[in-house]
Write a protein that holds these residues in place. Structure first.
Motif, PDB file in Angstrom:
ATOM      1  N   ASP A  80       0.854  -1.184   0.000  1.00 52.73           N
ATOM      2  CA  ASP A  80       0.000   0.000   0.000  1.00 52.73           C
ATOM      3  C   ASP A  80       0.889   1.233   0.000  1.00 52.73           C
ATOM      4  O   ASP A  80       2.063   1.183   0.378  1.00 52.73           O
ATOM      5  CB  ASP A  80      -0.904   0.001   1.240  1.00 52.73           C
ATOM      6  CG  ASP A  80      -2.100   0.928   1.102  1.00 52.73           C
ATOM      7  OD1 ASP A  80      -2.183   1.675   0.099  1.00 52.73           O
ATOM      8  OD2 ASP A  80      -2.955   0.909   1.997  1.00 52.73           O
ATOM      9  N   HIS A  82       0.779   5.457   1.140  1.00 50.68           N
ATOM     10  CA  HIS A  82       0.011   6.497   1.832  1.00 50.68           C
ATOM     11  C   HIS A  82       0.737   7.828   1.707  1.00 50.68           C
ATOM     12  O   HIS A  82       1.932   7.925   1.952  1.00 50.68           O
ATOM     13  CB  HIS A  82      -0.155   6.157   3.316  1.00 50.68           C
ATOM     14  CG  HIS A  82      -0.863   7.237   4.079  1.00 50.68           C
ATOM     15  ND1 HIS A  82      -2.237   7.382   4.050  1.00 50.68           N
ATOM     16  CD2 HIS A  82      -0.392   8.254   4.846  1.00 50.68           C
ATOM     17  CE1 HIS A  82      -2.570   8.425   4.791  1.00 50.68           C
ATOM     18  NE2 HIS A  82      -1.473   8.971   5.280  1.00 50.68           N
ATOM     19  N   THR A  92      -1.441   8.749  -6.562  1.00 52.66           N
ATOM     20  CA  THR A  92      -2.078   7.425  -6.471  1.00 52.66           C
ATOM     21  C   THR A  92      -2.671   6.989  -7.807  1.00 52.66           C
ATOM     22  O   THR A  92      -2.607   5.810  -8.169  1.00 52.66           O
ATOM     23  CB  THR A  92      -3.182   7.460  -5.393  1.00 52.66           C
ATOM     24  OG1 THR A  92      -2.567   7.638  -4.119  1.00 52.66           O
ATOM     25  CG2 THR A  92      -3.995   6.179  -5.370  1.00 52.66           C
ATOM     26  N   GLU A  96      -0.467   3.519  -8.623  1.00 56.60           N
ATOM     27  CA  GLU A  96      -1.083   2.226  -8.286  1.00 56.60           C
ATOM     28  C   GLU A  96      -1.368   1.370  -9.524  1.00 56.60           C
ATOM     29  O   GLU A  96      -1.060   0.175  -9.520  1.00 56.60           O
ATOM     30  CB  GLU A  96      -2.350   2.461  -7.453  1.00 56.60           C
ATOM     31  CG  GLU A  96      -2.158   3.495  -6.352  1.00 56.60           C
ATOM     32  CD  GLU A  96      -1.933   2.930  -4.962  1.00 56.60           C
ATOM     33  OE1 GLU A  96      -2.523   1.903  -4.657  1.00 56.60           O
ATOM     34  OE2 GLU A  96      -1.177   3.537  -4.185  1.00 56.60           O
ATOM     35  N   VAL A 106      -2.186  -4.137  -5.486  1.00 54.62           N
ATOM     36  CA  VAL A 106      -2.356  -2.928  -4.674  1.00 54.62           C
ATOM     37  C   VAL A 106      -3.815  -2.835  -4.247  1.00 54.62           C
ATOM     38  O   VAL A 106      -4.702  -2.671  -5.082  1.00 54.62           O
ATOM     39  CB  VAL A 106      -1.967  -1.656  -5.458  1.00 54.62           C
ATOM     40  CG1 VAL A 106      -2.154  -0.430  -4.571  1.00 54.62           C
ATOM     41  CG2 VAL A 106      -0.530  -1.735  -5.951  1.00 54.62           C
ATOM     42  N   LYS A 108      -5.994  -0.457  -1.993  1.00 56.16           N
ATOM     43  CA  LYS A 108      -5.866   0.816  -1.277  1.00 56.16           C
ATOM     44  C   LYS A 108      -7.220   1.370  -0.876  1.00 56.16           C
ATOM     45  O   LYS A 108      -8.141   1.421  -1.680  1.00 56.16           O
ATOM     46  CB  LYS A 108      -5.127   1.840  -2.146  1.00 56.16           C
ATOM     47  CG  LYS A 108      -4.961   3.199  -1.451  1.00 56.16           C
ATOM     48  CD  LYS A 108      -3.940   4.055  -2.135  1.00 56.16           C
ATOM     49  CE  LYS A 108      -3.859   5.434  -1.502  1.00 56.16           C
ATOM     50  NZ  LYS A 108      -3.584   5.412  -0.056  1.00 56.16           N
ATOM     51  N   SER A 110      -8.587   4.827   0.223  1.00 52.43           N
ATOM     52  CA  SER A 110      -8.177   6.227   0.189  1.00 52.43           C
ATOM     53  C   SER A 110      -9.150   7.099   0.960  1.00 52.43           C
ATOM     54  O   SER A 110     -10.214   6.646   1.389  1.00 52.43           O
ATOM     55  CB  SER A 110      -8.073   6.710  -1.261  1.00 52.43           C
ATOM     56  OG  SER A 110      -7.001   6.084  -1.923  1.00 52.43           O
ATOM     57  N   LYS A 188      -3.657   1.115   7.716  1.00 47.77           N
ATOM     58  CA  LYS A 188      -2.907   0.315   6.745  1.00 47.77           C
ATOM     59  C   LYS A 188      -2.816  -1.146   7.204  1.00 47.77           C
ATOM     60  O   LYS A 188      -2.958  -2.064   6.409  1.00 47.77           O
ATOM     61  CB  LYS A 188      -1.507   0.897   6.544  1.00 47.77           C
ATOM     62  CG  LYS A 188      -1.513   2.297   5.964  1.00 47.77           C
ATOM     63  CD  LYS A 188      -2.245   2.348   4.643  1.00 47.77           C
ATOM     64  CE  LYS A 188      -2.544   3.741   4.184  1.00 47.77           C
ATOM     65  NZ  LYS A 188      -3.467   3.796   3.040  1.00 47.77           N
ATOM     66  N   ALA A 193      -2.249  -4.653   4.474  1.00 47.72           N
ATOM     67  CA  ALA A 193      -0.981  -4.415   3.774  1.00 47.72           C
ATOM     68  C   ALA A 193       0.163  -5.163   4.436  1.00 47.72           C
ATOM     69  O   ALA A 193       0.299  -5.161   5.657  1.00 47.72           O
ATOM     70  CB  ALA A 193      -0.678  -2.920   3.754  1.00 47.72           C
ATOM     71  N   ILE A 196       4.352  -1.092   3.200  1.00 46.32           N
ATOM     72  CA  ILE A 196       3.763   0.239   3.030  1.00 46.32           C
ATOM     73  C   ILE A 196       4.852   1.221   2.622  1.00 46.32           C
ATOM     74  O   ILE A 196       5.931   1.259   3.245  1.00 46.32           O
ATOM     75  CB  ILE A 196       3.112   0.730   4.353  1.00 46.32           C
ATOM     76  CG1 ILE A 196       2.075  -0.280   4.851  1.00 46.32           C
ATOM     77  CG2 ILE A 196       2.465   2.098   4.173  1.00 46.32           C
ATOM     78  CD1 ILE A 196       1.909  -0.310   6.359  1.00 46.32           C
TER      79      ILE A 196
END
Length: 434
Positions: A80, A82, A92, A96, A106, A108, A110, A188, A193, A196
């Protein structure tokens, strides 16, 4: 064990045990510990801090307050990314799909924009039909099928963080580095994940305005990762000026689409390549950053990253014709150029002031319930260090009305600082912590 004793211990600069932190977080999540005690706890942490072990205990307790996704039976390894939030940060949307195309899944969850920073979900919702409310089952199924998910945070994940953040927002405790670190990392870890990559923004348009505070936050999050059995890498990246050119939801989406087609502003393209390379290296898909970069450049050049983005949009219900033909995306009726009133070198393009101007135009929220205008925003044509001649375009404002555009013009001109002498460009990154 009593909540008040835990508050007093932290008030008096004591080090809390895992059992004390678990007790407090579990009680607060259930509603047994009231908001006023949680607010007192947050202030005690704000004033006296927490060490890496305490912060890790807090992170894991918040992650366990709800559902913790176990993705090991779905995919072999999940990475992931961030970002701590910035102006013009649409990374992103490019990174990604590129990473997923290279064979690294991936998944994610958000966030939305609040204040002067933009949110990935708001950008994606410029596409009619795009769903940001996938269930846990849909999240897992899509990750299994196409190796890429971009959705909103499930209410079942880290509910303690949601409750505590709402209190921090109204009690002056948002800047607490242990509370920021545990908030980010709990989500996360709860999201499943294994590794990260943190894009920690530094500067005028970031929550961490100094390199010292950004390093402190980064080191703490990397320590939490190590202590909780995750691989974590933190990149310290500049946010004194907007990233790329576009600020505003549909405008940023268009810039991301352009970048996925091999174009895009030079600084934004380079930022994406660096972040994606670190993701592939930490995920074990490349032995070095150089090899990882070549992989990312190749999938973009061959159009495969773009196809993965189209696949993502279709999988989450979005109308793909809007990304195939970006001119269909929401647009503002007034397009207004802001021209240089004199010549000189640019010493500052104040990121926060540009971001706040975009919010006033309607591209962001002052309060969580505010509606978003996906069509408005700003194109930034200049960077720190540029030589600018009188009459040259500095910004292009996309606004609902002429009055809004003129208001934005005045604010944007105030965001610039000029110099008679040449000025060095700003770096994209200040370092890596791993």
């Amino acid at each position: 064990m009593r909540a008040v004793d835990i508050i007093i211990k932290k008030r008096d600069k004591g080090v809390l045990t895992r059992e004390e932190i678990d007790f407090f977080v579990e009680g607060f999540t259930r509603g047994d510990i009231p908001d006023y005690q949680a607010a007192a706890f947050a202030m005690a942490v704000m004033l006296n801090g927490m060490n890496a072990e305490e912060t890790t205990y807090l992170t894991l307790a918040m992650a366990r307050s709800g559902e913790v996704l176990d993705l090991t039976g779905v995919v072999d390894f999940v990475v992931d990314k961030h970002s701590t939030g910035g102006v013009g940060d649409k990374t992103t949307l490019v990174v990604e799909p590129a990473v997923a195309t290279c064979g690294l899944p991936v998944g994610k969850m958000s966030g939305r924009g609040l204040g002067f920073t933009g949110g990935t979900l708001d950008k994606l919702e410029s596409i009619p039909g795009y769903r940001t409310d996938l269930s846990t089952e849909e999240f897992i199924q899509q990750l299994k099928e196409i190796g890429l998910v971009l959705t909103g945070q499930s209410k079942d994940l880290s509910p303690a963080d949601g409750k505590l953040y709402a209190l921090r927002d109204v009690t002056g405790t948002v800047p607490s580095i242990p509370l920021i670190a545990s908030s980010v990392m709990s989500k996360k870890i709860a999201g499943g994940a294994h590794a990260i990559v943190l894009d920690v923004k530094v500067g005028l348009g970031a929550f961490m305005e100094t390199l010292e505070s950004a390093r402190e936050l980064s080191r703490l999050m990397v320590d939490i990762g190590r202590l909780s059995g995750r691989k974590v890498v933190a990149l310290l990246s500049d946010m004194n000026q907007p990233l790329g050119q576009a600020v505003g939801n549909a405008l940023e989406l268009k810039e991301a689409i352009d970048t996925l087609h091999g174009g895009g502003p030079e600084d934004f393209r380079e930022h994406c390549l660096v972040v994606a390379s670190h993701m592939l290296k930490v995920g074990g898909k490349a032995a070095s950053l150089e090899e990882a970069r070549q992989m990312v450049e190749r999938v973009i050049a061959e159009g495969k990253a773009w196809e993965k983005f189209r696949q993502l949009v279709a999988a989450q219900g979005g109308d793909v014709s809007y990304v195939d033909h970006p001119e269909k995306l929401p647009a503002a009726p007034v397009v207004y150029p802001v021209l240089a009133q004199h010549s000189g070198y640019l010493a500052q393009v104040h990121a926060r002031m540009v971001g706040e101007t975009a919010v006033v135009l309607g591209a962001g929220r002052s309060k969580k319930e505010d509606p978003i205008d996906h069509g408005v925003g700003i194109i930034v044509h200049v960077k720190v260090g540029d030589r600018v001649e009188k009459g040259q375009p500095l910004f292009t404002v996309h606004a609902r009305t002429e009055a809004d555009a003129r208001m934005a013009e005045a604010r944007l001109l105030d965001a610039l600082t000029w110099s008679e002498h040449s000025v060095s460009p700003l770096p994209l990154f200040y370092g890596v912590i791993e």
